[in-house]
Design a protein around this motif. Structure first.
Motif, short mmCIF file in Angstrom:
data_model
loop_
_atom_site.label_atom_id
_atom_site.label_comp_id
_atom_site.label_asym_id
_atom_site.label_seq_id
_atom_site.Cartn_x
_atom_site.Cartn_y
_atom_site.Cartn_z
N GLY B 307 0.80 -1.23 0.00
CA GLY B 307 0.00 0.00 0.00
C GLY B 307 0.83 1.27 0.00
O GLY B 307 0.33 2.35 -0.35
N ARG B 308 2.09 1.16 0.39
CA ARG B 308 2.93 2.36 0.34
C ARG B 308 3.31 2.70 -1.09
O ARG B 308 3.69 3.82 -1.38
N PHE B 309 3.27 1.72 -1.94
CA PHE B 309 3.66 1.94 -3.34
C PHE B 309 2.47 2.34 -4.20
O PHE B 309 2.59 3.17 -5.08
N ILE B 310 1.35 1.70 -3.91
CA ILE B 310 0.17 1.96 -4.74
C ILE B 310 -1.05 1.66 -3.90
O ILE B 310 -1.09 0.70 -3.16
N VAL B 311 -2.04 2.53 -3.99
CA VAL B 311 -3.19 2.46 -3.09
C VAL B 311 -4.13 1.31 -3.46
O VAL B 311 -4.71 0.66 -2.61
#
Lengths: 369, 369, 369, 369
Positions: B307-311
């Motif tokens: 989730g830190r890379f892409i929601v």
């Protein structure tokens, strides 16, 4: 031979498969002798009668010696528990009958040896039920290797995993007793060995390792030690410097009939899984690198004998069909024609390898086969 | 620490990955110190200048000792060829810098030992670039094992196959010389070993087998003998009676970055392949038998740190993202927090295992690690 | 009924499948009446004799009316080209015989209607050879829907693609003539429609679009216009507001027997492909999001009637086995029991839908069925 | 241009992706101008400050007009909700800035038209965030089509399915209000349309069908009617007689980011799924039929620009990498070079098609685009 008379001993799991194969072989292939379902043997007369009715056999008996002696019987299908194979097969061969015996040959190597000797002496055809070698896919793989399609093979890995003993709370049974043999090794490894023998040849030396996923199992209100090894690994040295490895596991949750083969060659690779035995994956290093990839090839009329079962591509063959092909191979051999099948000599070599792997596991050292 | 100064030695294959990780870690995670790209070292001043411009480093040098001595540098990324790792890492640690060194530690075990000692003595953070252990998938597998989701693990198989040396007509190179090490074993097996260490622990004893798919390769108009083994197999005995096996092959046509892990447990099974590292397959023996099957689970926001890379779910992470996660773990450790990473002690254990496997292969016998 | 006498008309592609089904149904299921292979009809006496020998039929004839009139015949398998179905089926029904007719019913809707009427009037069992609905997988999917396992279905997509006409340089044939029908629509779409009918019901209105991948094909040294559409799409409105779509293409290179079904529900999803018809993929939205994924479920003894064919899981069933299950359903219906099968009324509804799709395609508007 | 100054408006889902792309583009590609992260705009000064710190922007503001006016800003990334795109993009273009705007252009076609006009008038580069067209896989597919590798394309099917609205008990939200647009059609179908436009061209006429899997959703203790259609289907007539179909569903349980493309040609077929966007499947009808199958091709250095991200094959690229490639295309266009990207004119054509499909759905008739 205008017709051939069949005697079937045993009607359990594989017995039914033999019955279906004998029923289907003529309609499927057309070019075989007529098949007479002559006699069927089960443990009681009642069960024999019942099964003879279902499977369409003319006679029923609970006396397997009578079945073997019956002049209407030309070939005997033996599908009884393993410990009876030797006595029945040898008796049948001595009575001048051809034999189709389920694998493995016998729990003891000495018995397997006697079976192979009896076959050789009899001059009759004697094959084992290693039907995985019969699929169009395995035939196709053989043809690819023969054509040098992936270059010189230098490595092979075979895995055979099922989960029929995976439940650690399933009761202790004969399968976990030392008298049953080694465990996964003799239960499963014969399949990879038969496929390797068919595709590449026999190992010259082997290493082994066996382990027990569960130390004990429920038994009479308590727990009883498991004496067999449900997981086994074998390393093989094959002719031509080919390095082989076999993994077998009968406690592999989720694997139902996985038999994965990976063949590494100097120009390509082949991957095959019995769980999807209508497909073969092939990689050949040719053309532009950007375009290279594993091809998933669906078996079809271009892969014999698929077309004898169904005319159109895209219609899968089933396990029972493999048994029909094996039956066809048996009839071909009886007619004096060449056909792929695992005969008693090849079967003996397979069982020798199994015992050598077990010995290597005990010793922690390589053993010559 | 409000900001951290980075020195990067080497800008080849993994050097660029480090540069990208240092650039991305703060925007991705948000909660790290500011990253100052302080100094970059390459073999010539010209190349160093060029790369510093591309990667955004403030200084460029061809003197790695100067980079290490630079007070603006707090942590050193070492991505040079393996034989330089020991000297550079030890110098950096002695200079009071944290170290992020690419794997493996060193061709010679003695050097790896000196590196681990230097790390211990320095009190600084020193980790290795085993980024496969950083993926959301591997983290998820760890959490499944921690939760006992598949029961007690009793068996593991890991395969790592690539085809970068598969062309038998590719010229002889340093990779086929004995001075390069064992071959596939030290080149590849460290990855499976790092994953097994992260998931299950270290092997207590090992067996090995190595083979050469090609006896020789083109060299100066003729052929020259290959001295390394491009194929290797290791059997492992792991804590708790777990049986392990590793296969590695760098001549496996068609395999580009396959790293297949099969973990067998008493209540289920997990399968993972680095070639599709955004997916994990899990089988759990629960519910009706008719409904059981391997679940293909796509990594998403429920699997941190995706989730830190892409929601949103359904958007794959890439290899370079793993390096960012590794970088985040390094920063966490520098900040005194716990984080999964392979430190120099764990790395030393991995390399000890490699040498033990090679010894076992020579002896044809099990070797204690 | 202690035994049932079978008459088979036609021994081509599907004729052989019927013969194999009649041969196998009793050995596989055990609980059926005895099957007497009474009479076989082919276009010439010679071919009839040959096939009767191969398939084990007692009599052979080139007069299909004689076969139908034969008192030894209780049920007639009709596997001739489509244009003969109506005449033969109606004659057989009028003669008091049960009928097992290959699909589709007839090129003309009026003929299909007459067939359905004849069946209704006769009181005999009349079913069509839609064997895809018979697989353990499709039965399992039905049971999942019945149990509300994926909630309320709101959408379904079905694709059926093959490549048997994909070669643009294959000669013009009757299949490309307008007299053969619409093309892919009547050739293929009946399968998706039969599956949708079995799983969800009949469409109330339809839209259609047809196209020609190749404008012409080689013919007598030149090229001749293709009059049929090898690609077709249908949109369906199904009961309960379910939106359906069907794509069919008989020029789809690489697709051999793809029949992909995607069923979307309010709590889950089911995916199935006839090319791997021993597998079903199911997603159910339950448990932790992190653990959710499509389960790949292998058909086995838990999915009836798999266990009648083979005792152990992991052994695939084949296409011909589906025909045996269909034959069993026919015998069940003859015995007055319920069994899944596509009868003439359901078949008529399918063909009505086909014609409505063609009409919608011509009009460019939705058409009520 | 030695350096380029970036202004970023919005730092949510796609805003972060833009920030990461601007950070990574120079280290990855090396050959771009230096990127100056000049100014960042968020709804409050506080949030703007926070994000500027995380993402490394020099200035922070809550006034987007100030950002656009800033002479340090050469290009503006617009990642705000769709209804703000038109005003911001037009203002930026009028201020002489290049624009990188997230898709879709605007809820109303008139606004999208004004955006396209503004772009044309400005002479500046204006592209939309259709990053799926940027993957090495899609580039490879384009090159295959250009080379005529699968012959003339005659059919294409594209499916885009996710499950983010699949929970029927999820509360009613703005996404289910009519003011949000049509539903799945404008939310998702723009992706398939952008891919089809990139690969094959624009549709000349369209048909549509939309449906609602759930009639209502929880709202303030009761249920409120869903006004949008979460499922949509479009049929397309493409140049050259190509028949196209698009299915989109945002209530498809289990699908996380599925975007499946099937391209049917006269000599082969291509299959691609965004959920595994590092793989392409290609079937070409050449060689022996027995050897034909779909090749699963892993993207690697042979598929540009993979090699700019990672040197070795077998290491997957991630979603954020696609955004870096898109950023590179934007920079290329700014430099006057050709590069694949969806500009405002192409974007307008896509949105015209969306509205035409909706109209066709209302009318139940084909509509010219």
């Amino acid at each position: 031979m205008a017709s051939i008379g069949v005697g079937l001993i045993g009607t359990g799991y594989m017995g039914k498969c033999h019955a279906l194969a004998w029923t289907g072989v003529k309609p499927v292939f057309g070019d075989t002798p007529d098949v007479r379902l002559a006699s069927l043997c089960e443990v009681t007369d009642g069960l024999a009668q019942k099964r003879a009715g279902e499977f369409g056999f003319a006679k029923a008996t609970s006396d397997w010696r009578a079945l073997i002696a019956d002049p209407a019987v030309d070939v005997v299908s033996i599908t009884t528990p393993n410990q009876f194979h030797a006595e029945m097969a040898i008796a049948a061969l001595q009575a001048g009958k051809h034999v189709w015996c389920e694998k493995p040959m016998a729990p003891k190597l000495a018995d397997a040896q006697r079976m192979a000797e009896a076959a050789r002496r009899s001059g009759k055809v004697a094959i084992l039920g290693y039907n995985y070698v019969q699929s169009p896919a395995v035939r196709y793989i053989r043809s690819l290797l023969d054509e040098d399609a992936i270059g010189a093979v230098n490595h092979i890995r075979v895995e055979m995993d099922e989960d029929y003993l995976a439940d650690s709370d399933a009761p202790h049974s004969w399968r976990s007793e030392a008298s049953a043999g080694y465990g996964a090794l003799d239960d499963f490894a014969v399949h990879p060995l038969s496929l390797i023998a068919t595709l590449l040849g026999r190992p010259t030396s082997v290493f082994g390792e066996m382990s027990k996923p569960y130390a004990d199992r429920p038994h009479q209100g308590g727990r009883r030690a498991v004496e067999t090894s449900d997981i086994a690994t074998a390393l093989l040295r094959l002719p031509g410097g080919i390095a082989g490895a076999i993994h077998v596991n009968r406690c592999a949750w989720g694997r139902k009939g996985r038999l994965l083969i990976q063949i590494f060659g100097s120009r390509g690779m082949i991957v095959f899984d019995q769980e999807r035995f209508n497909e073969v994956q092939v990689y050949v290093a040719e053309g532009r690198p950007a375009d290279q990839g594993f091809r998933t090839i669906l078996m079809g009329p271009a892969h014999q004998p698929y077309g004898r079962f169904i005319v159109a591509p895209g219609h899968q063959m089933g396990f029972n069909d493999l048994k029909i092909i094996e039956c066809r191979a048996l009839l071909a051999r009886i007619a004096g024609e060449a056909a792929v099948a695992v005969d008693f000599d090849e079967g003996l070599a397979i069982e020798r390898a199994v015992h050598a792997i077990a010995e290597a596991s005990r010793k922690g050292a390589w053993v010559e086969v």
